[in-house]
Write an enzyme that holds these catalytic residues in place. Structure first.
Site, PDB file in Angstrom:
ATOM      1  N   CYS A   1       0.816  -1.217   0.000  1.00  0.00           N
ATOM      2  CA  CYS A   1       0.000   0.000   0.000  1.00  0.00           C
ATOM      3  C   CYS A   1       0.853   1.272   0.000  1.00  0.00           C
ATOM      4  CB  CYS A   1      -0.938  -0.007   1.202  1.00  0.00           C
ATOM      5  SG  CYS A   1      -1.833  -1.567   1.337  1.00  0.00           S
TER       6      CYS A   1
ATOM      7  N   THR B   1     -10.446 -24.809  -0.137  1.00  0.00           N
ATOM      8  CA  THR B   1     -10.801 -25.070  -1.531  1.00  0.00           C
ATOM      9  C   THR B   1     -11.529 -26.419  -1.566  1.00  0.00           C
ATOM     10  OG1 THR B   1      -8.770 -26.281  -1.948  1.00  0.00           O
ATOM     11  CG2 THR B   1      -8.692 -23.893  -2.291  1.00  0.00           C
TER      12      THR B   1
ATOM     13  N   TYR C   1      -6.018 -24.367   1.355  1.00  0.00           N
ATOM     14  CA  TYR C   1      -6.796 -23.163   1.684  1.00  0.00           C
ATOM     15  C   TYR C   1      -6.370 -22.031   0.743  1.00  0.00           C
ATOM     16  CZ  TYR C   1      -7.674 -25.579   6.126  1.00  0.00           C
ATOM     17  OH  TYR C   1      -8.048 -26.484   7.083  1.00  0.00           O
ATOM     18  N   ALA C   2      -7.234 -21.057   0.571  1.00  0.00           N
ATOM     19  CA  ALA C   2      -6.829 -19.877  -0.213  1.00  0.00           C
ATOM     20  C   ALA C   2      -7.393 -18.622   0.447  1.00  0.00           C
ATOM     21  CB  ALA C   2      -7.322 -19.993  -1.653  1.00  0.00           C
TER      22      ALA C   2
ATOM     23  N   ASP D   1      -6.274 -11.598  -2.167  1.00  0.00           N
ATOM     24  CA  ASP D   1      -6.756 -11.094  -3.454  1.00  0.00           C
ATOM     25  C   ASP D   1      -7.111 -12.208  -4.437  1.00  0.00           C
ATOM     26  OD1 ASP D   1      -6.298  -8.577  -2.503  1.00  0.00           O
ATOM     27  OD2 ASP D   1      -4.659  -8.083  -3.878  1.00  0.00           O
TER      28      ASP D   1
ATOM     29  N   TYR E   1     -15.954  15.005  21.224  1.00  0.00           N
ATOM     30  CA  TYR E   1     -15.960  16.383  20.725  1.00  0.00           C
ATOM     31  C   TYR E   1     -15.107  17.324  21.552  1.00  0.00           C
ATOM     32  CZ  TYR E   1     -17.188  21.241  20.359  1.00  0.00           C
ATOM     33  OH  TYR E   1     -17.091  22.600  20.260  1.00  0.00           O
TER      34      TYR E   1
ATOM     35  N   LYS F   1     -22.354  18.305  17.511  1.00  0.00           N
ATOM     36  CA  LYS F   1     -23.158  17.340  16.763  1.00  0.00           C
ATOM     37  C   LYS F   1     -22.310  16.994  15.544  1.00  0.00           C
ATOM     38  CE  LYS F   1     -26.631  20.105  16.787  1.00  0.00           C
ATOM     39  NZ  LYS F   1     -27.796  20.855  16.414  1.00  0.00           N
TER      40      LYS F   1
HETATM   41  P1  FAD Z   1      -0.030  -9.975  -2.072  1.00  0.00           P
HETATM   42  O1  FAD Z   1       0.174  -9.136  -0.868  1.00  0.00           O
HETATM   43  O2  FAD Z   1       0.070  -9.325  -3.410  1.00  0.00           O
HETATM   44  O3  FAD Z   1       0.979 -11.182  -2.009  1.00  0.00           O
HETATM   45  C1  FAD Z   1       0.977 -12.194  -2.969  1.00  0.00           C
HETATM   46  C2  FAD Z   1       2.404 -12.629  -3.223  1.00  0.00           C
HETATM   47  O4  FAD Z   1       2.377 -13.961  -3.743  1.00  0.00           O
HETATM   48  C3  FAD Z   1       3.101 -11.790  -4.282  1.00  0.00           C
HETATM   49  O5  FAD Z   1       4.241 -11.146  -3.740  1.00  0.00           O
HETATM   50  C4  FAD Z   1       3.473 -12.794  -5.380  1.00  0.00           C
HETATM   51  O6  FAD Z   1       4.759 -12.553  -5.921  1.00  0.00           O
HETATM   52  C5  FAD Z   1       3.458 -14.106  -4.631  1.00  0.00           C
HETATM   53  N1  FAD Z   1       3.172 -15.261  -5.494  1.00  0.00           N
HETATM   54  C6  FAD Z   1       2.180 -15.378  -6.409  1.00  0.00           C
HETATM   55  N2  FAD Z   1       2.215 -16.591  -6.982  1.00  0.00           N
HETATM   56  C7  FAD Z   1       3.263 -17.268  -6.430  1.00  0.00           C
HETATM   57  C8  FAD Z   1       3.802 -18.559  -6.621  1.00  0.00           C
HETATM   58  N3  FAD Z   1       3.262 -19.408  -7.484  1.00  0.00           N
HETATM   59  N4  FAD Z   1       4.883 -18.926  -5.888  1.00  0.00           N
HETATM   60  C9  FAD Z   1       5.433 -18.053  -4.986  1.00  0.00           C
HETATM   61  N5  FAD Z   1       4.958 -16.820  -4.774  1.00  0.00           N
HETATM   62  C10 FAD Z   1       3.872 -16.417  -5.473  1.00  0.00           C
HETATM   63  N6  FAD Z   1      -5.164  -2.329   0.069  1.00  0.00           N
HETATM   64  C11 FAD Z   1      -5.736  -1.571   1.041  1.00  0.00           C
HETATM   65  O7  FAD Z   1      -6.557  -2.096   1.812  1.00  0.00           O
HETATM   66  N7  FAD Z   1      -5.405  -0.249   1.200  1.00  0.00           N
HETATM   67  C12 FAD Z   1      -4.502   0.363   0.395  1.00  0.00           C
HETATM   68  O8  FAD Z   1      -4.201   1.561   0.562  1.00  0.00           O
HETATM   69  C13 FAD Z   1      -3.899  -0.397  -0.648  1.00  0.00           C
HETATM   70  N8  FAD Z   1      -3.011   0.175  -1.492  1.00  0.00           N
HETATM   71  C14 FAD Z   1      -2.400  -0.595  -2.438  1.00  0.00           C
HETATM   72  C15 FAD Z   1      -1.459   0.011  -3.270  1.00  0.00           C
HETATM   73  C16 FAD Z   1      -0.817  -0.737  -4.243  1.00  0.00           C
HETATM   74  C17 FAD Z   1       0.175  -0.082  -5.130  1.00  0.00           C
HETATM   75  C18 FAD Z   1      -1.103  -2.134  -4.376  1.00  0.00           C
HETATM   76  C19 FAD Z   1      -0.392  -2.961  -5.413  1.00  0.00           C
HETATM   77  C20 FAD Z   1      -2.051  -2.729  -3.564  1.00  0.00           C
HETATM   78  C21 FAD Z   1      -2.715  -1.974  -2.592  1.00  0.00           C
HETATM   79  N9  FAD Z   1      -3.679  -2.539  -1.741  1.00  0.00           N
HETATM   80  C22 FAD Z   1      -4.253  -1.777  -0.767  1.00  0.00           C
HETATM   81  C23 FAD Z   1      -4.107  -3.937  -1.903  1.00  0.00           C
HETATM   82  C24 FAD Z   1      -3.403  -4.877  -0.939  1.00  0.00           C
HETATM   83  O9  FAD Z   1      -2.019  -4.691  -1.051  1.00  0.00           O
HETATM   84  C25 FAD Z   1      -3.795  -6.307  -1.267  1.00  0.00           C
HETATM   85  O10 FAD Z   1      -5.178  -6.451  -1.095  1.00  0.00           O
HETATM   86  C26 FAD Z   1      -3.083  -7.340  -0.396  1.00  0.00           C
HETATM   87  O11 FAD Z   1      -1.690  -7.217  -0.520  1.00  0.00           O
HETATM   88  C27 FAD Z   1      -3.500  -8.758  -0.790  1.00  0.00           C
HETATM   89  O12 FAD Z   1      -2.753  -9.708  -0.100  1.00  0.00           O
HETATM   90  P2  FAD Z   1      -2.359 -11.097  -0.803  1.00  0.00           P
HETATM   91  O13 FAD Z   1      -1.559 -11.870   0.191  1.00  0.00           O
HETATM   92  O14 FAD Z   1      -3.578 -11.715  -1.369  1.00  0.00           O
HETATM   93  O15 FAD Z   1      -1.463 -10.685  -2.047  1.00  0.00           O
END
Ligand code: FAD
Length: 443
Positions: free
Chosen positions: A42, A269, A275-276, A279, A424, A432
């Site tokens: 983020c 799953t 599990y998943a 994002d 407040y 208010k």
């Molecule tokens: P990620 O944190 O993206 O982690 C997934 C990781 O898995 C990645 O690093 C990837 O390389 C790795 N990966 C994928 N496939 C494989 C594989 N086969 N083998 C090994 N590694 C693998 N959310 C907010 O709530 N507020 C914010 O202000 C905000 N700002 C953001 C700004 C930016 C620029 C970005 C990119 C995202 C932002 N987000 C924000 C979204 C937030 O970062 C994501 O929702 C969160 O990181 C999701 O977590 P995750 O673990 O699913 O994925």
């Protein structure tokens, strides 16, 4: 138990830490295909304006610390390329050596995130194009700008990431054009609300081009569907993300209609041992009761905690979310939660609703930093159920929206807002509060 985690950032690293809190004995191995674990996704855009400097600050943990502090094995630059569900093994590709090896698991957690969408438009290869997902991306982007003495940059996509990138690049002094195919940026806000942000961006010298998507590229030029030509030295593509679900799909796991990895209420799953989270999955939407894509850090980290609990016999059901989020655009802040008119119409939710919409000062008027706050709240008729709210202003918009989000979570109605007793004193608000006013106006 031996628990293997795919992905070492928001969801993956949180799950690993929680798993360790449950058991000192479990073997926990986390694979990350990129060079860093546990970085602040983020905060990435803020490196472009040097607000976060140096880039190393973006990385919160490293494999050495994970091992020393938590006895968690974090392997970076190692990508899980296949899952053998029958033998409960993953195949791992080591980017540094080019070799592959296998690692067994008792439980597997997938937190691979979502990847930026890059449409294969004609001429894309004629212009340096960047996306922003990880620390390596943001370093590459900034280095390209600095090494090539770039002056003009086009950001494509007016979502949160596009706007934050545009704002930070503009703060750094570059000429920025922001292209958004829709008539407005930031869809969590309704069109009339978001005009404030349109003006703020324009006032700060960002050239804002709305309502015409990119058609194709020619050397150093972005060409819009309207025919308009934008000379540019490079492009940042921020038109959205897609769940990184290929690995799961190839392993025969079920996908949701949105292309995310399908999970049950325990984040499992169709394979009980896999599990998943994050994002890569859909969340339950608190208001529609449907599955929804919501790529936010909060739900990812909460799911991570729940999965670790579930694996350790504490049954936690998937929570429901409504998309509370916030953004800063230069000196203005915006926050929103729940549904807005855009979403209700686009998804044909068929809700009967009314709205309150007003501008009030966020603090006692004689205080020097008192500023107008634009506020909009939707509620269902006749129940009074709050459906969503949006706030934009220079002050504490997130505070107001957090109160509304909390009220919504506990099924309060718009009429209950009148009676909320909120803090407040003149430096903080008004006797208010704006949230109370929403209740008065609705009544
Ligand atoms: P990620 O944190 O993206 O982690 C997934 C990781 O898995 C990645 O690093 C990837 O390389 C790795 N990966 C994928 N496939 C494989 C594989 N086969 N083998 C090994 N590694 C693998 N959310 C907010 O709530 N507020 C914010 O202000 C905000 N700002 C953001 C700004 C930016 C620029 C970005 C990119 C995202 C932002 N987000 C924000 C979204 C937030 O970062 C994501 O929702 C969160 O990181 C999701 O977590 P995750 O673990 O699913 O994925």
């Amino acid at each position: 138990k031996k628990i293997v985690i795919v992905g070492g950032v928001a969801g993956g690293a949180s799950a690993a830490a929680r798993l360790r809190r449950h058991s000192e004995k479990d073997q926990i191995i986390m694979f990350e295909k990129g060079p860093h674990v546990s970085f602040s996704n983020c905060a990435l855009p803020y490196h472009l304006s040097r607000t976060v400097e140096p880039a190393g600050k973006l990385v919160l943990m490293n494999p050495e610390k994970f091992l020393k502090q938590y006895n968690i094995i974090a392997r970076v630059n190692e990508e899980v390329v296949a899952i053998d569900r029958t033998n409960k093994k993953v195949k791992v590709y080591q980017h540094s050596t080019g070799k592959t090896y296998e690692e067994s698991y008792d439980k597997l957690i997938l937190s691979p995130g979502a990847k930026p969408i890059v449409p294969q438009l004609e001429g894309l290869d004629t212009i340096p194009t960047f996306t922003v997902r990880n620390v390596a991306d943001i370093i590459k982007l900034r280095s390209h700008i600095e090494q090539n003495k770039v002056k003009t940059i086009t950001v494509i996509g007016g979502g949160y990431i596009g706007i934050e990138v545009a704002e930070n690049l503009r703060e750094a002094g570059y000429d920025i054009t922001l292209v958004e195919g829709e008539k407005q940026i930031l869809r969590p806000f309704d069109e009339e609300m978001v005009q404030v942000f349109h003006k703020v961006l324009t006032d700060h010298g960002v050239q804002l081009l709305l309502g015409s998507p990119v058609s194709h590229f020619e050397a150093r030029t972005v060409i819009l569907a309207s025919g308009e030509k934008i000379p540019t030295e490079m492009v940042v593509m921020a038109i959205g993300v897609r769940p990184e679900s290929k690995l799961a799909q190839e392993a025969g796991l079920e996908m949701s209609p949105t292309g995310a990895i399908a999970v049950n209420e325990s984040y499992q799953t169709i394979d009980d041992d896999i599990y998943a989270i994050g994002d890569a999955i859909d969340v339950n939407h608190l208001l529609t009761g449907e599955k929804a894509r919501l790529t936010l850090a909060g739900p990812a980290q909460k799911a991570a905690r729940a999965v670790a609990d579930n694996i350790n016999g504490i049954e936690i059901k998937a929570s429901a979310y409504m998309g509370s989020s916030a953004i800063k655009v230069f000196e203005y802040n915006g926050a929103s939660t729940g549904l807005n008119e855009n979403i209700i119409k686009a998804q044909k939710l068929g809700l009967y609703y009314d709205k309150v919409h007003f501008i009030l000062n966020d603090k006692v008027g004689i205080m020097p930093d008192s500023n107008p706050l634009h506020f909009k709240l939707l509620f269902e008729v006749p129940t009074g159920r709050i459906l969503g709210a949006q706030a934009i202003g220079k002050g504490d918009v997130d505070k107001r929206i957090d109160v509304i989000a909390t009220a919504m979570k506990f099924n309060a109605t718009v009429y209950d807002l009148k009676d909320l007793e909120l803090c407040y004193a003149p430096p903080f608000g008004t006797a208010k509060d704006i949230v109370n006013y929403a209740g008065y106006i609705a009544s």
